[in-house]
Enzyme design. Structure first.
Site, PDB file in Angstrom:
ATOM      1  CG  ASP A  68      -1.690   1.241   1.319  1.00 27.79           C
ATOM      2  OD1 ASP A  68      -2.365   1.778   0.433  1.00 27.79           O
ATOM      3  OD2 ASP A  68      -1.483   1.948   2.534  1.00 27.79           O
ATOM      4  CG  ASP A  92      -1.089   2.183   7.004  1.00 29.58           C
ATOM      5  OD1 ASP A  92      -1.679   2.097   5.797  1.00 29.58           O
ATOM      6  OD2 ASP A  92      -1.440   3.233   7.630  1.00 29.58           O
ATOM      7  CG  ASP A 146      -4.142  -1.028   3.234  1.00 24.14           C
ATOM      8  OD1 ASP A 146      -4.686  -0.816   2.262  1.00 24.14           O
ATOM      9  OD2 ASP A 146      -3.476  -0.203   3.949  1.00 24.14           O
TER      10      ASP A 146
END
Length: 644
Positions: free
Chosen positions: A351, A541, A545
């Site tokens: 990410d 995080d 996600d």
């Protein structure tokens, strides 16, 4: 084998003997020394002699002192119809040694076994220290400010919004924000970060850290159950329930291997004597006794060396030591099964926001399109954004400028904010919001940055450029991963220009932008379909996600800033959010695999060689003892290399 005991690593000499720990150690040392003295007289090393009957009593005492726990557990196993465990093997082998009249070797079997168990318990205790260190973060009481008085209370009773007082040396019981005071915080036990963190008003504190200096007043942001420490303990508890494929294989292997070697040992002891006894020149009765003792000895050698404890002990211990090493480095792996998955991981997906970048916007530059000075633009922007909780607003609100007086403040969700200043309409927002107000086309010519525009009476007078800075260690971590041959991707919900610039700076070629959480999952599924036998890891995080972290083979979450959902969905948690911990965790996994194969090759190779030699009479019981206890000890010591 006692697989439950082994795999949970609950080694304790007290449990072996059923006696108090210190007394059991003394008994082990005393019996061992007495046995060594007996050997001196047995092999006539000194020019002194001792009565053979008395020497036999010495060996008998040592046998029962050393074998108390073994004989007891073997009997319990037989009563429960558990015929093939290491206690039974040791009992049969030692009794067989007595039958052939070799009391010294009978005691040696149990002595080496006992010493191995004792050293094994020491090795496990060493590997447990790094994980137990986290349990030491528990705080027994906390100081809370009530009616201007400091009161000690149970940390579990702390509620969100309470004001805590932290003195120098106090451990932080829950998460919170500093509202008064300055200090340095030691987070080494929690995150592995050795350098103390300087903190002041407005900084967030995580439970488990230690206040090194000064008095801090902290407002609680999470109750005890939701604090960082409680989350870590929960992750550890979840990890203890996980079992790797290798451990499951060894459990099944021992279940079939042990009875096979027992029957082979019985066959070696019984079948050749019958055959050679029948055809011996002196007849069955006269020749049988000598032949029987010869092959019984070979069968005992085969039985002793065949004990699979080296494998059954060393494999779970290798995983356990690796988990301990990882936790010491601030990497929480929820169980050995996930560590094993890291063995085969070849693709890592990142990410962007909060993972590769710091996740907090900062003002990079101010652009002025009017006759007003830059300080005025900053002051007006800060005034408008001081009334918003948006991440962009929080960054602008930190500008070093005065706050002006405005009226009729109105906020447009996802657009911007407007107000009246000195009778004039002012607005601050994104290109679309300001473009609609001013009827002017605004082109975003900034790559990898965020820009908001300030308008006064439908005229654009300035803009503020913000950026989410890349983590300091991101490029180093990505370079390490690329050098190790991993395939890297970025999946992000941010706009393509921003993601492209971040990917370029850190050195990742493959990326996809403008993704909603469902889009991330879809892209991840496409990658998983093409992975083959290799595994895929996802690093994230945020709440968005969590589905990806759960879907991939191994999910890696940022523990310091990660959301609760991300932490729950992840299999690995990086406590201090340092991206360099990712290649480090993969290195630990690779080292673990290397040590596992070394132990398997060592254990099986030596054992098979001595079993073959023993069956043909070329190995004695002392070699068998090395093949069992010696190899087990070497495997244990090799397993502990993962700790360092």
């Amino acid at each position: 084998m006692e697989n439950t005991l082994r795999c949970n690593c609950n080694f304790d000499i007290k449990g072996i003997y059923g006696l108090k720990k210190n007394f059991a150690k003394i008994l082990l040392i005393f019996s061992g020394l007495l046995y060594l003295i007996g050997l001196v007289f047995e092999f006539k090393i000194l020019p002194y002699s001792i009565d053979k009957t008395f020497l036999s009593f010495v060996f008998i005492f040592c046998y029962f002192a050393l074998g108390y726990g073994v004989l007891q557990n073997a009997l319990k196993g037989l009563l429960k119809r558990e015929f093939f465990n290491e206690n039974t093997l040791m009992t049969f082998a030692s009794i067989g040694a007595w039958v052939i009249g070799d009391g010294a070797e009978a005691v040696a079997i149990l002595l080496f076994y006992r010493v191995g168990e004792f050293l094994e318990s020491l090795v496990v205790e060493k590997s447990k220290k790094s994980i137990q260190m986290l349990a030491s973060l528990k705080v027994e009481n906390a100081k809370i400010l009530q009616n201007d008085k400091v009161v000690n209370i149970d940390p579990k009773k702390i509620q969100k919004g309470d004001i805590l007082v932290l003195l120098a040396g106090d451990r932080i019981p829950v998460d919170g924000t500093i509202i008064q005071g300055e200090s340095s915080i030691d987070n080494s036990s929690l995150s592995g970060e050795s350098i103390p963190q300087n903190v002041s008003v407005g900084d967030n504190l995580l439970s488990g850290g230690i206040n090194l200096s000064g008095v801090l007043h902290m407002q609680v942001t999470q109750n005890y159950e939701n604090s960082a420490f409680s989350k870590i303990i929960k992750l550890l508890e979840e990890g203890n329930a996980q079992k790797s494929r290798s451990e499951e294989f060894i459990t099944k292997f021992a279940r079939f291997y042990t009875p096979i070697v027992v029957f082979l040992a019985i066959g070696i002891s019984v079948l050749p004597p019958i055959y050679f006894g029948i055809i011996a020149p002196n007849g069955f009765i006269e020749g049988f006794s000598e032949v029987f003792y010869t092959w019984l000895y070979r069968g005992i050698v085969f039985l002793v060396v065949s004990c699979p404890c080296a494998l059954v002990i060393s494999i779970p211990l290798t995983f356990f030591a690796s988990l301990g090493r990882a936790s010491k480095e601030g990497i929480l792996i929820k169980g050995s099964s996930y560590l094993e998955t890291l063995f085969d991981t070849k693709t890592i997906i990142f990410d962007k926001t909060g993972t590769l970048t710091k996740g907090t916007l900062i003002v990079k530059a101010i652009r002025n399109y009017s006759t007003y000075d830059e300080q005025w633009i900053m002051a007006l922007a800060k005034t408008l954004e001081s009334h918003s909780n948006h991440p962009i607003a929080k960054a602008i609100a930190k500008l070093d400028a005065e706050v002006l007086e405005v009226e009729n403040l109105q906020e447009s969700a996802g657009g911007g904010i407007s107000a009246i200043w000195e009778g004039k309409k002012v607005a601050l927002g994104n290109a679309r919001f300001i473009g609609n107000l001013t009827q002017q086309f605004i082109g975003d010519d900034l790559i990898g940055e965020c820009q908001v525009f300030l308008a006064l009476e439908n005229e654009i007078v300035g803009s503020i450029i913000l950026e989410d800075t890349i983590k300091d260690e991101a490029q180093e971590a990505i370079t390490l991963l690329k050098n190790q041959g991993y395939k890297l991707h970025i999946l992000s919900g941010d706009k393509e220009s921003v993601v492209k610039e971040v990917a370029k700076q850190v050195g990742i070629d493959a990326f996809v932008a403008n993704l909603l959480p469902t889009g991330k999952v879809e892209c991840l599924r496409n990658i998983l379909q093409k992975k083959g036998k290799n595994k895929v890891a996802f690093v994230g995080d945020g709440i968005n996600d969590a589905p990806s972290l759960m879907l991939c083979d191994v999910g890696i979450a940022m523990g310091k800033t990660g959301s609760d959902l991300a932490l729950e969905g992840a299999d690995v948690v990086i406590l201090n959010d340092d991206l360099r911990k990712i290649p480090q965790s993969l290195s630990i996994a690779q080292k673990t695999r290397k040590i596992l194969w070394q132990n398997i090759a060592l254990s099986l190779g030596v054992k098979v060689a001595i079993m073959i030699l023993g069956a043909f009479g070329f190995a004695n019981l002392w070699m068998a003892l090395f093949g069992d206890a010696g190899v087990a000890l070497l495997a244990l010591l090799n397993a502990t290399r993962t700790i360092h």
